[in-house]
Design a protein around this motif. Structure first.
Motif, PDB file in Angstrom:
ATOM      1  N   LEU A  25       0.803  -1.230   0.000  1.00  0.00           N
ATOM      2  CA  LEU A  25       0.000   0.000   0.000  1.00  0.00           C
ATOM      3  C   LEU A  25       0.836   1.280   0.000  1.00  0.00           C
ATOM      4  N   SER A  26       2.140   1.137   0.058  1.00  0.00           N
ATOM      5  CA  SER A  26       3.008   2.306   0.108  1.00  0.00           C
ATOM      6  C   SER A  26       2.726   3.291  -1.032  1.00  0.00           C
ATOM      7  N   GLU A  27       2.633   2.775  -2.237  1.00  0.00           N
ATOM      8  CA  GLU A  27       2.381   3.638  -3.402  1.00  0.00           C
ATOM      9  C   GLU A  27       1.003   4.283  -3.339  1.00  0.00           C
ATOM     10  N   LYS A  28       0.029   3.574  -2.828  1.00  0.00           N
ATOM     11  CA  LYS A  28      -1.332   4.134  -2.705  1.00  0.00           C
ATOM     12  C   LYS A  28      -1.365   5.287  -1.697  1.00  0.00           C
ATOM     13  N   TYR A  29      -0.623   5.145  -0.609  1.00  0.00           N
ATOM     14  CA  TYR A  29      -0.529   6.247   0.357  1.00  0.00           C
ATOM     15  C   TYR A  29       0.117   7.471  -0.292  1.00  0.00           C
ATOM     16  N   LEU A  30       1.144   7.236  -1.096  1.00  0.00           N
ATOM     17  CA  LEU A  30       1.805   8.353  -1.768  1.00  0.00           C
ATOM     18  C   LEU A  30       0.859   9.028  -2.762  1.00  0.00           C
ATOM     19  N   LEU A  31       0.077   8.239  -3.492  1.00  0.00           N
ATOM     20  CA  LEU A  31      -0.909   8.813  -4.408  1.00  0.00           C
ATOM     21  C   LEU A  31      -1.951   9.640  -3.656  1.00  0.00           C
ATOM     22  N   LYS A  32      -2.339   9.157  -2.487  1.00  0.00           N
ATOM     23  CA  LYS A  32      -3.283   9.918  -1.659  1.00  0.00           C
ATOM     24  C   LYS A  32      -2.654  11.240  -1.216  1.00  0.00           C
ATOM     25  N   ALA A  33      -1.395  11.200  -0.848  1.00  0.00           N
ATOM     26  CA  ALA A  33      -0.684  12.423  -0.457  1.00  0.00           C
ATOM     27  C   ALA A  33      -0.657  13.426  -1.605  1.00  0.00           C
ATOM     28  N   LYS A  34      -0.374  12.934  -2.801  1.00  0.00           N
ATOM     29  CA  LYS A  34      -0.331  13.826  -3.972  1.00  0.00           C
ATOM     30  C   LYS A  34      -1.714  14.395  -4.285  1.00  0.00           C
ATOM     31  N   SER A  35      -2.746  13.599  -4.093  1.00  0.00           N
ATOM     32  CA  SER A  35      -4.105  14.084  -4.280  1.00  0.00           C
ATOM     33  C   SER A  35      -4.417  15.197  -3.274  1.00  0.00           C
ATOM     34  N   ASN A  36      -3.970  15.011  -2.029  1.00  0.00           N
ATOM     35  CA  ASN A  36      -4.153  16.046  -1.017  1.00  0.00           C
ATOM     36  C   ASN A  36      -3.388  17.322  -1.372  1.00  0.00           C
ATOM     37  N   LEU A  37      -2.228  17.190  -2.003  1.00  0.00           N
ATOM     38  CA  LEU A  37      -1.473  18.365  -2.447  1.00  0.00           C
ATOM     39  C   LEU A  37      -2.246  19.140  -3.518  1.00  0.00           C
ATOM     40  N   ILE A  38      -2.912  18.405  -4.404  1.00  0.00           N
ATOM     41  CA  ILE A  38      -3.731  19.065  -5.429  1.00  0.00           C
ATOM     42  C   ILE A  38      -4.854  19.845  -4.754  1.00  0.00           C
ATOM     43  N   THR A  39      -5.507  19.215  -3.794  1.00  0.00           N
ATOM     44  CA  THR A  39      -6.567  19.899  -3.042  1.00  0.00           C
ATOM     45  C   THR A  39      -6.016  21.137  -2.356  1.00  0.00           C
ATOM     46  N   THR A  40      -4.855  21.005  -1.744  1.00  0.00           N
ATOM     47  CA  THR A  40      -4.203  22.134  -1.074  1.00  0.00           C
ATOM     48  C   THR A  40      -3.985  23.287  -2.051  1.00  0.00           C
ATOM     49  N   SER A  41      -3.463  22.983  -3.218  1.00  0.00           N
ATOM     50  CA  SER A  41      -3.193  24.022  -4.220  1.00  0.00           C
ATOM     51  C   SER A  41      -4.474  24.692  -4.697  1.00  0.00           C
ATOM     52  N   ILE A  42      -5.490  23.889  -4.936  1.00  0.00           N
ATOM     53  CA  ILE A  42      -6.777  24.441  -5.382  1.00  0.00           C
ATOM     54  C   ILE A  42      -7.337  25.387  -4.325  1.00  0.00           C
ATOM     55  N   LEU A  43      -7.349  24.938  -3.085  1.00  0.00           N
ATOM     56  CA  LEU A  43      -7.875  25.762  -2.001  1.00  0.00           C
ATOM     57  C   LEU A  43      -7.060  27.045  -1.824  1.00  0.00           C
ATOM     58  N   PHE A  44      -5.757  26.922  -1.923  1.00  0.00           N
ATOM     59  CA  PHE A  44      -4.900  28.108  -1.792  1.00  0.00           C
ATOM     60  C   PHE A  44      -5.174  29.094  -2.919  1.00  0.00           C
ATOM     61  N   ASP A  45      -5.254  28.572  -4.150  1.00  0.00           N
ATOM     62  CA  ASP A  45      -5.509  29.435  -5.308  1.00  0.00           C
ATOM     63  C   ASP A  45      -6.883  30.094  -5.241  1.00  0.00           C
ATOM     64  N   VAL A  46      -7.871  29.367  -4.764  1.00  0.00           N
ATOM     65  CA  VAL A  46      -9.215  29.936  -4.605  1.00  0.00           C
ATOM     66  C   VAL A  46      -9.167  31.119  -3.630  1.00  0.00           C
ATOM     67  N   GLY A  47      -8.309  31.001  -2.651  1.00  0.00           N
ATOM     68  CA  GLY A  47      -8.186  32.065  -1.661  1.00  0.00           C
ATOM     69  C   GLY A  47      -7.586  33.347  -2.202  1.00  0.00           C
ATOM     70  N   ILE A  48      -6.795  33.257  -3.273  1.00  0.00           N
ATOM     71  CA  ILE A  48      -6.091  34.449  -3.757  1.00  0.00           C
ATOM     72  C   ILE A  48      -6.459  34.879  -5.171  1.00  0.00           C
ATOM     73  N   ASN A  49      -7.133  34.040  -5.929  1.00  0.00           N
ATOM     74  CA  ASN A  49      -7.441  34.353  -7.321  1.00  0.00           C
ATOM     75  C   ASN A  49      -8.824  35.007  -7.415  1.00  0.00           C
ATOM     76  N   THR A  50      -8.840  36.306  -7.644  1.00  0.00           N
ATOM     77  CA  THR A  50     -10.112  37.051  -7.663  1.00  0.00           C
ATOM     78  C   THR A  50     -11.021  36.615  -8.812  1.00  0.00           C
ATOM     79  N   GLU A  51     -10.454  36.239  -9.939  1.00  0.00           N
ATOM     80  CA  GLU A  51     -11.279  35.797 -11.068  1.00  0.00           C
ATOM     81  C   GLU A  51     -12.012  34.493 -10.729  1.00  0.00           C
ATOM     82  N   VAL A  52     -11.305  33.573 -10.128  1.00  0.00           N
ATOM     83  CA  VAL A  52     -11.909  32.297  -9.742  1.00  0.00           C
ATOM     84  C   VAL A  52     -12.970  32.528  -8.667  1.00  0.00           C
TER      85      VAL A  52
END
Length: 176
Positions: A25-52
């Motif tokens: 399951l090591s690789e699956k945990y890493l994929l989950k971590a990367k998915s969480n990073l995408i969520t993090t980036s989206i949430l961060f960008d939503v916080g600062i991007n006035t157009e979005v």
């Protein structure tokens, strides 16, 4: 006085288990971590991007900072579980995970201590942001402004740390 737990304590109470089948399951945990990073980036960008924000009809006073911190932490946590899985351990406790990382990776100089510090700090940061979010007060606009800026700085730092932590874990898993 607070008790200091050992790896043996966590093994005994089964919040840390030696399980060779978890290696798969090591690789699956890493994929989950990367998915969480995408969520993090989206949430961060939503916080600062006035157009979005305008496109999504997000209120001006909405802040995604708390969830940036939370998703950053879970990206780090999932990648920590990936590391433990790689060596045949399964953890169901955040405290056990931290101690296991320290024992099996930091003390053996496979990962630098500052990565563990990032992970430990991410837990504290979650609480700080929740406190800051609830601290806003209509009658203290100046305090709210400082709180909002502080929460955003914590969110940005958490996001950056999560990306660095997950990248380091991926390097370790890949043997780089």
């Amino acid at each position: 006085m607070r008790r200091t737990y050992t790896i043996q304590d966590y093994l005994k109470n089964k919040s840390l288990l030696k399980d060779p089948t978890i290696k798969n399951l090591s690789e699956k945990y890493l994929l989950k971590a990367k998915s969480n990073l995408i969520t993090t980036s989206i949430l961060f960008d939503v916080g600062i991007n006035t157009e979005v924000r305008k496109l999504l009809n997000i209120p001006k006073d909405y802040s995604s900072d708390e969830w940036v911190v939370v998703s950053s932490y879970y990206a780090m946590y999932a990648s920590a579980l990936a590391l433990l899985a790689k060596i045949g351990y399964k953890s169901s406790s955040h405290a056990a995970t931290i101690l296991a990382l320290e024992t099996f990776f930091v003390k053996k100089e496979l990962i630098e201590p500052y990565y563990l510090a990032m992970f430990k700090h991410a837990q504290i940061t979650q609480e700080e942001v929740k406190e800051l979010s609830s601290a806003k007060s209509d009658r203290e606009i100046a305090q709210y402004s400082v709180t909002k800026a502080t929460a955003h700085a914590i969110a940005e730092s958490s996001k950056n740390n999560a990306f660095a932590f997950v990248q380091k874990v991926e390097e370790l898993l890949r043997g780089s």
